[in-house]
Design a protein around this motif. Structure first.
Motif, mmCIF file in Angstrom:
data_model
loop_
_atom_site.group_PDB
_atom_site.id
_atom_site.type_symbol
_atom_site.label_atom_id
_atom_site.label_comp_id
_atom_site.label_asym_id
_atom_site.label_seq_id
_atom_site.Cartn_x
_atom_site.Cartn_y
_atom_site.Cartn_z
ATOM 1 N N TYR A 30 0.797 -1.246 0.101
ATOM 2 C CA TYR A 30 0.015 0.103 0.026
ATOM 3 C C TYR A 30 0.882 1.115 -0.055
ATOM 4 C CZ TYR A 30 -4.367 -2.483 0.792
ATOM 5 O OH TYR A 30 -5.529 -3.144 0.485
ATOM 6 N N ILE A 31 1.864 1.258 0.724
ATOM 7 C CA ILE A 31 2.891 2.482 0.932
ATOM 8 C C ILE A 31 3.408 2.552 -0.676
ATOM 9 C CG2 ILE A 31 4.921 3.221 1.728
ATOM 10 C CD1 ILE A 31 4.234 1.754 4.364
ATOM 11 N N ASN A 32 4.066 1.476 -1.291
ATOM 12 C CA ASN A 32 4.477 1.831 -2.611
ATOM 13 C C ASN A 32 3.612 2.267 -3.501
ATOM 14 O OD1 ASN A 32 7.042 0.811 -1.631
ATOM 15 N ND2 ASN A 32 6.513 -1.283 -2.285
ATOM 16 N N ALA A 33 2.220 1.787 -3.537
ATOM 17 C CA ALA A 33 1.276 2.328 -4.369
ATOM 18 C C ALA A 33 1.161 3.917 -4.027
ATOM 19 C CB ALA A 33 0.088 1.645 -4.028
ATOM 20 N N SER A 34 1.149 4.186 -3.088
ATOM 21 C CA SER A 34 1.132 5.556 -2.869
ATOM 22 C C SER A 34 2.128 6.275 -3.225
ATOM 23 C CB SER A 34 0.793 6.001 -1.167
ATOM 24 O OG SER A 34 -0.533 5.444 -0.717
ATOM 25 N N GLN B 137 0.232 13.727 -14.218
ATOM 26 C CA GLN B 137 -1.004 13.282 -13.240
ATOM 27 C C GLN B 137 -1.449 11.691 -13.927
ATOM 28 O OE1 GLN B 137 -5.174 14.859 -13.039
ATOM 29 N NE2 GLN B 137 -4.428 15.427 -10.999
ATOM 30 N N ASP B 138 -1.852 11.786 -15.192
ATOM 31 C CA ASP B 138 -2.107 10.610 -15.937
ATOM 32 C C ASP B 138 -1.205 9.255 -15.603
ATOM 33 O OD1 ASP B 138 -4.550 11.702 -16.806
ATOM 34 O OD2 ASP B 138 -4.067 11.536 -18.977
ATOM 35 N N GLU B 139 0.037 9.544 -15.569
ATOM 36 C CA GLU B 139 0.935 8.615 -15.433
ATOM 37 C C GLU B 139 0.792 8.084 -13.983
ATOM 38 O OE1 GLU B 139 3.535 5.329 -15.965
ATOM 39 O OE2 GLU B 139 2.127 6.555 -17.323
ATOM 40 N N ARG B 140 0.843 9.139 -13.124
ATOM 41 C CA ARG B 140 0.877 8.522 -11.857
ATOM 42 C C ARG B 140 -0.330 7.865 -11.392
ATOM 43 N NH1 ARG B 140 -0.011 13.052 -8.601
ATOM 44 N NH2 ARG B 140 -0.069 14.612 -10.021
ATOM 45 N N TYR B 141 -1.436 8.064 -11.938
ATOM 46 C CA TYR B 141 -2.854 7.621 -11.669
ATOM 47 C C TYR B 141 -2.705 6.150 -12.352
ATOM 48 C CZ TYR B 141 -5.388 11.725 -9.991
ATOM 49 O OH TYR B 141 -5.902 12.633 -9.294
ATOM 50 N N THR C 240 -2.766 2.896 -10.213
ATOM 51 C CA THR C 240 -3.966 1.785 -10.427
ATOM 52 C C THR C 240 -3.270 0.175 -10.555
ATOM 53 O OG1 THR C 240 -5.421 3.257 -11.544
ATOM 54 C CG2 THR C 240 -6.008 1.110 -12.001
ATOM 55 N N VAL C 241 -2.026 0.369 -11.434
ATOM 56 C CA VAL C 241 -1.490 -0.945 -11.550
ATOM 57 C C VAL C 241 -1.014 -1.667 -10.143
ATOM 58 C CG1 VAL C 241 0.765 -2.177 -12.367
ATOM 59 C CG2 VAL C 241 -0.591 -0.518 -13.824
ATOM 60 N N HIS C 242 -0.608 -0.912 -9.306
ATOM 61 C CA HIS C 242 -0.298 -1.340 -7.926
ATOM 62 C C HIS C 242 -1.560 -1.913 -7.097
ATOM 63 C CE1 HIS C 242 3.991 -0.389 -6.942
ATOM 64 N NE2 HIS C 242 3.692 0.875 -7.716
ATOM 65 N N LEU C 243 -2.518 -1.115 -7.341
ATOM 66 C CA LEU C 243 -3.783 -1.723 -6.801
ATOM 67 C C LEU C 243 -4.487 -2.844 -7.315
ATOM 68 C CD1 LEU C 243 -5.687 1.796 -6.420
ATOM 69 C CD2 LEU C 243 -4.667 0.472 -4.565
ATOM 70 N N LEU D 223 -9.156 0.398 -6.287
ATOM 71 C CA LEU D 223 -9.110 -0.127 -7.533
ATOM 72 C C LEU D 223 -10.332 0.368 -8.487
ATOM 73 C CD1 LEU D 223 -7.542 -1.088 -10.008
ATOM 74 C CD2 LEU D 223 -8.507 -3.574 -9.284
ATOM 75 N N ALA D 224 -11.566 0.204 -8.160
ATOM 76 C CA ALA D 224 -12.707 0.588 -8.672
ATOM 77 C C ALA D 224 -12.974 1.921 -8.859
ATOM 78 C CB ALA D 224 -14.000 -0.146 -8.073
ATOM 79 N N SER D 225 -12.726 2.745 -7.994
ATOM 80 C CA SER D 225 -12.567 4.241 -8.222
ATOM 81 C C SER D 225 -11.711 4.578 -9.294
ATOM 82 C CB SER D 225 -12.399 4.674 -6.707
ATOM 83 O OG SER D 225 -11.149 4.989 -6.112
ATOM 84 N N MET D 226 -10.552 4.158 -9.004
ATOM 85 C CA MET D 226 -9.754 4.408 -10.156
ATOM 86 C C MET D 226 -10.042 4.185 -11.465
ATOM 87 S SD MET D 226 -7.526 6.261 -8.517
ATOM 88 C CE MET D 226 -6.575 6.744 -10.379
#
Length: 707
Positions: free
Chosen positions: A149-153, A163-167, A171-174, A192-195
């Motif tokens: 979870y920390i790495n995803a953040s 921003q698109d790439e960060r999002y 999402t890939v981590h989730l 993940l669903a929200s993303m």
């Protein structure tokens, strides 16, 4: 302030993604209140019981490492609040958790997520990175799950990245955490669903895939409160076709279940009930829509009363709930109750300070609801609403560039023009001004399209009144084509009040009373399910053109559909009487003859029974008389055979064949009345006195010549 006016926002797909759902979550957050001691606009200090709030938001699993139970409870309260969109409350809980256990790494992760939460378009990446840096700076111990979870953040707030790439990286981590499963993976699934919804149409993500993720969570935990809330919300705002039954069932259970994991959804915060109302609207479930709106209204009023919270989002939220109730009541023909909702809003407008920044929003809501009250009842000839003073309602033109103002004013202009056709030209002129003000402003493209649709509808009615029927129908077709490209969400300004195809059917039914107009109403119903006016149009069309038994059955089916919605109406009007009569079985033409025949038949049978009974009684009486005469003859014959005629004591003198002897002078008794006198006085002469049965009179000689 823009996000406060969620009702009055552009209705494009961009607006829905970047404004509408975030506003819903922010309203939900607002209704949780503020955990700080800063006075609210309503006055008074608010300090909530965080444990009670956490319990009301339901229970989820998320194993984290801390030796302080209280710190874990605070963290879970913050995590749930964050996923519901209540960021202030969540941030305070994460900070409280850090104070209770400074070595609790996930408490810092939670605070960092509050500064970078994509669904609410919060992107304070620098502040989030600084908070995450505390975890490594303090050398805090973390588990493998916590590291994921920390790495995803960290990927979400990575510096020097778009921003698109960060999002996408987030999402890939989730996705990876969700696929690995295990305890706590449902939190990753919700994020993940929200993303996937946020990135709809990008990188292969979509709302449909988001729903698949939520469905998998619900397979593991049927009553997962967050999965249910997101399932309802995505269906309410995006209207997907997948898992519709799951969303509707969740919405239904939210209303009936007031304990367990649904407690938070039902009781707190009230804004969570608005997506339910929107969802029911999408499928034309008017009773459920009204109930959901009423729940939200009641919870809102109770909350405001308890917390003395009179903030702007609170006031606007009440109009959201009022709007859902108003629409549902009108569709159910509870027209008087709907009018009372309108009057409540009118009273609010009247007492609002002219300098208030909310006055424009209040007026827009009032214009919208007043126009709907008239438009939904105009074809039913209810005098009270047909003669509504819309001039009084239309007190002030609105700034078209204000969020939603253009549509709110245009719909009232349409209503005024339809109410009195001499106002149509003036109303169209104002609509053209509004369209001009919105020109070259892409953010208002759909609002401008809606105003154009209203103008086309009004012009069509005007041309019909002039007798140019071809032009009128052509204009309505143009309006219907433009309308087909718009969404039908109740929360959007794109929700049209009278569908163009319904208007087309109404006018064409007047133009040709024998035409098959059901096709136009059915087109309207395809886009706006459950509209009672359109369903009534279908029923009337089938009734006018009924030629076969099959058509007769269709008439009954469609009238019954309307009756099932209107059956508890609080207003008497001609269309309701028509519907009630249509669903009452008609008496066949031959029925009266059957009734007459039955009455005659019963009467004949009754008469025959009387005759038979009387005949039997007469026959029995004659039989008795015959038997009596025979017995007398037999008795007399027996006496004659014995040579002596006994005269029974009980025989009447007139019933015996007496042979009185001649009266001689010696029989006269001095002073005694003569036999004739004795007969007159009612006294039998001596020669007529019958001796007792056991006495044989010597002077009576049985004649030998009698048989």
């Amino acid at each position: 302030m823009v996000m406060l006016f969620c009702r009055y926002l552009p209705s494009s797909s961009i607006a829905k993604r970047f404004i509408v759902i975030p506003i819903t979550l922010l309203l939900a957050a607002q209704y949780g209140g503020t955990v700080t001691t800063t006075p609210t606009s309503g006055g008074g200090n608010i300090q909530h019981d965080w444990e009670e709030i956490s319990a009301r938001m339901g229970e989820i699993e998320f194993p984290v490492f801390t030796n302080v139970p209280e710190a874990h409870k605070r963290f879970m309260a913050g995590l749930k609040a964050q996923l519901y969109g209540w960021i202030e409350f969540a941030t305070d809980q994460f900070r409280a958790s850090q104070e209770l256990d400074p070595s609790f790494a996930m408490a810092y992760w939670g605070e960092a997520m509050s500064y970078a939460f994509p669904l609410l378009h919060i992107d304070q990446a620098d502040l989030s990175r600084a908070t995450l840096a505390k975890i490594s700076a303090k050398n805090l111990v973390t588990s493998n799950t916590e590291d994921q979870y920390i790495n995803a953040s960290i990927a979400l707030v990575k510096a020097n990245t778009t921003q698109d790439e960060r999002y996408r990286q987030f999402t890939v981590h989730l996705e990876r955490i969700t696929q690995n499963g295990g305890p706590g993976s449902d939190v990753a699934a919700i994020l993940l669903a929200s993303m996937m919804y946020e990135l709809d149409g990008k990188y292969g993500y979509s709302t449909e895939k988001a729903l698949d993720v939520l469905a998998n969570v619900l397979k593991k935990q049927k009553a997962h409160p967050l999965a249910l809330f997101y399932m309802i919300t995505l269906h309410a705002y995006a209207s997907p076709t997948k898992y519709t039954n799951v969303a509707l069932q969740a919405a239904d259970e939210m209303e009936t279940m007031k304990s367990g994991p649904y407690t938070g959804l039902y009781r707190y915060p009230p804004a969570l009930h608005i997506p339910r109302a929107y969802l029911y609207f999408t499928y034309g479930r008017w009773t459920n829509m009204t109930d959901a709106g009423n729940v939200a209204l009641n919870l809102h009023d109770n909350y405001v009363t308890f917390h003395k919270n009179g903030s702007h989002p609170s006031a606007l939220f009440r109009f959201h709930a009022s709007m859902t109730v108003h629409i549902g009541l009108l569709q159910r023909a509870k027209i008087s109750q709907a009018y009372s909702i309108l009057l409540q809003l009118k009273s609010t407008v009247n007492v609002t300070d002219g300098t208030s920044p909310l006055l424009s929003a209040y007026l827009g809501a009032y214009y919208t609801m007043a126009a709907r009250q008239y438009l939904e009842t105009r074809n039913y000839n209810i005098s009270r609403y047909k003669t509504m003073d819309l001039d009084e309602v239309y007190s002030t033109p609105l700034d078209p560039t204000g969020r939603g103002n253009a549509v709110s004013e245009a719909i009232l202009l349409l209503a005024r023009g339809l109410q009195q056709i001499n106002r149509a030209t003036m109303s169209k002129a104002r609509m053209e001004v509004i369209e001009g003000r919105l020109a070259n402003k892409p953010q208002f493209d759909q609002d401008r399209t809606i105003v154009e649709i209203f103008r086309l509808q009004l012009t069509a009615h005007q041309e019909y009144g002039y007798g140019d029927y071809t032009k009128a129908f052509d204009l309505l077709r143009q309006a219907a084509e433009k309308e087909g490209s718009l969404s039908t969400h109740i929360h959007d300004t794109t929700y049209l009040y009278i569908p163009s195809w319904e208007m087309y059917g109404d006018l064409y039914s007047k133009y040709d009373t024998q035409a098959h107009t059901e096709q136009f109403y059915l087109r309207a119903l395809k886009k706006y399910p459950g509209r009672t006016a359109s369903m009534l149009g279908v029923a009337r069309s089938y009734q006018r053109t009924m030629r076969t038994i099959t058509y007769g059955e269709k008439v009954r089916v469609w009238y019954n559909k309307v009756y099932n919605v209107w059956r508890h109406s609080d207003t008497e009007f001609a269309a309701l009487t028509e519907v009630e009569h249509a669903v009452t079985p008609d008496t066949p033409w031959w029925a009266k003859y059957v009734v007459i025949g039955a009455v005659v038949g019963v009467g004949a049978i009754f008469f025959l029974v009387i005759v038979i009974v009387a005949d039997k009684r007469r026959t029995k009486k004659e039989s008795i008389i015959t038997i009596s005469k025979r017995e007398i003859k037999e008795t007399r014959a027996m006496y004659l055979a014995s040579g002596v005629e006994k005269k029974p004591l009980g025989d009447r003198p007139h019933s015996l064949e007496m042979q009185p002897r001649p009266v001689s002078a010696t029989d006269s008794i001095p002073g005694a009345p003569s036999p004739t006198t004795q007969m007159v006085q009612g006294v039998a002469p001596a020669e007529y006195v019958v001796a007792p049965q056991d006495v044989i009179l010597d002077d009576i000689v049985a004649p030998t010549d009698q048989k």
